[in-house]
Design a protein around this motif. Structure first.
Motif, short mmCIF file in Angstrom:
data_model
loop_
_atom_site.label_atom_id
_atom_site.label_comp_id
_atom_site.label_asym_id
_atom_site.label_seq_id
_atom_site.Cartn_x
_atom_site.Cartn_y
_atom_site.Cartn_z
N GLU A 91 0.80 -1.22 0.00
CA GLU A 91 0.00 0.00 0.00
C GLU A 91 0.84 1.27 0.00
O GLU A 91 0.29 2.36 -0.21
CB GLU A 91 -0.93 0.00 1.22
CG GLU A 91 -1.94 -1.13 1.23
CD GLU A 91 -2.78 -1.14 2.49
OE1 GLU A 91 -2.53 -0.28 3.37
OE2 GLU A 91 -3.69 -1.96 2.60
N GLY A 92 2.12 1.16 0.27
CA GLY A 92 2.96 2.34 0.32
C GLY A 92 2.62 3.22 1.51
O GLY A 92 2.15 2.73 2.55
N PRO A 93 2.80 4.53 1.40
CA PRO A 93 2.52 5.45 2.52
C PRO A 93 1.08 5.39 3.01
O PRO A 93 0.79 5.75 4.15
CB PRO A 93 2.84 6.83 1.93
CG PRO A 93 3.81 6.55 0.82
CD PRO A 93 3.40 5.24 0.24
N ALA A 94 0.15 4.94 2.15
CA ALA A 94 -1.26 4.85 2.58
C ALA A 94 -1.44 3.87 3.73
O ALA A 94 -2.44 3.94 4.45
CB ALA A 94 -2.13 4.43 1.39
N PHE A 95 -0.48 2.95 3.92
CA PHE A 95 -0.58 1.97 4.99
C PHE A 95 -0.66 2.65 6.35
O PHE A 95 -1.34 2.17 7.25
CB PHE A 95 0.64 1.04 4.95
CG PHE A 95 0.65 -0.01 6.02
CD1 PHE A 95 0.01 -1.23 5.83
CD2 PHE A 95 1.31 0.20 7.23
CE1 PHE A 95 0.01 -2.20 6.83
CE2 PHE A 95 1.32 -0.76 8.23
CZ PHE A 95 0.67 -1.97 8.02
N VAL A 96 0.01 3.79 6.51
CA VAL A 96 0.09 4.47 7.81
C VAL A 96 -1.28 4.90 8.29
O VAL A 96 -1.67 4.64 9.44
CB VAL A 96 1.05 5.67 7.74
CG1 VAL A 96 1.06 6.42 9.07
CG2 VAL A 96 2.46 5.21 7.38
N HIS A 97 -2.06 5.56 7.41
CA HIS A 97 -3.36 6.05 7.87
C HIS A 97 -4.45 4.99 7.75
O HIS A 97 -5.45 5.04 8.48
CB HIS A 97 -3.76 7.33 7.12
CG HIS A 97 -4.02 7.15 5.66
ND1 HIS A 97 -5.21 6.68 5.17
CD2 HIS A 97 -3.24 7.40 4.57
CE1 HIS A 97 -5.17 6.65 3.85
NE2 HIS A 97 -3.99 7.06 3.46
N ARG A 98 -4.28 4.02 6.85
CA ARG A 98 -5.27 2.94 6.78
C ARG A 98 -5.18 2.01 7.97
O ARG A 98 -6.16 1.37 8.35
CB ARG A 98 -5.08 2.15 5.48
CG ARG A 98 -5.52 2.91 4.23
CD ARG A 98 -5.31 2.07 2.99
NE ARG A 98 -5.70 2.81 1.79
CZ ARG A 98 -5.52 2.37 0.54
NH1 ARG A 98 -4.96 1.18 0.35
NH2 ARG A 98 -5.89 3.10 -0.50
N HIS A 99 -4.00 1.92 8.54
CA HIS A 99 -3.79 1.09 9.73
C HIS A 99 -3.31 2.01 10.87
O HIS A 99 -2.26 1.78 11.47
CB HIS A 99 -2.76 0.00 9.45
CG HIS A 99 -3.12 -0.91 8.31
ND1 HIS A 99 -3.82 -2.08 8.48
CD2 HIS A 99 -2.90 -0.79 6.96
CE1 HIS A 99 -4.02 -2.66 7.30
NE2 HIS A 99 -3.47 -1.90 6.38
#
Length: 221
Positions: free
Chosen positions: A70-78
């Motif tokens: 997911e790239g950087p999106a992983f931080v806010h999605r999780h």
């Protein structure tokens, strides 16, 4: 094998080591906070175990980030996992995230076993969270000017009242960090309480619906 399968496989393999690391983190932190009279080598060893356990959490987070694709999106999605990496003492509250994922996969299946597990896990997590919050609060409050949390017992009483959303006000944090810990505990307590009450309410609705479909209900019919 897609990203979700790889992540699930990693989580199965890392589950036990991370559980052990969580226990070691809590024990080493507790010994260091409460054992002020211990020899300095023992306190240094506890500090090393604490940081080593924390490092395992960071490695787990990095691996799951990499496997997700997911790239950087992983931080806010999780976001909950991201917060736990920064504040490992919040690790018990991850059960809420696990509950959401399991519940989503099991829709349409019998849910009673899941509900029982959620209530049990959330209860245990509440206890662990209360102990870690009490340790943290005692750590930052006990020697502050005007502090009312002077002993670990005071911290436990404060944590229990806060988690139960009672808030007697007889012992309260006076430092900025202590109040930030209190705000975090309030939020986590509400989340865990919501997981338990939601599961219990769902179980009651299921039982009532099942009883309503039973030809022999109500009794004497």
């Amino acid at each position: 094998m897609d990203a979700e399968d790889r992540t699930a496989r990693w989580e199965r393999r890392a589950g036990l080591p991370l559980a052990v690391a969580s226990v070691l983190f809590l024990v080493s932190y507790g010994v260091r906070v409460l054992g002020e009279g211990l020899p300095e080598p023992v306190r240094d060893l506890c500090l090393a175990v604490t940081y080593a356990s924390w490092a395992l959490f960071v490695v787990d987070y990095a691996v799951r980030w990499r496997l997700s694709g997911e790239g950087p999106a992983f931080v806010h999605r999780h976001w909950l996992d991201s917060l736990v990496v920064l504040l490992p003492l919040l690790r018990p509250v991850r059960i809420v995230r696990i509950y959401e994922g399991v519940d989503a996969r099991r829709r349409g299946e019998p849910r009673l076993p899941l509900q029982a597990r959620v209530m049990m896990y959330a209860g245990l997590s509440s206890g662990l969270l209360g102990v870690t919050a009490a340790l943290s609060e005692y750590h930052v409050e006990h020697d502050a000017a005007g502090a009312s949390i002077r002993t670990f017992g005071d911290g436990l009483w404060w944590a229990a009242a806060t988690l139960a959303t009672v808030g007697y006000g007889d012992v309260v944090p006076v430092t900025l960090l202590g109040r930030l810990i209190a705000v975090g505990l309030m939020g986590c307590g509400l989340a865990l309480l919501g997981a338990v009450t939601g599961s219990f309410s769902s179980w009651l609705m299921q039982r009532f619906a099942r009883d309503g479909e039973d030809p022999g209900w109500p009794p004497g019919k």
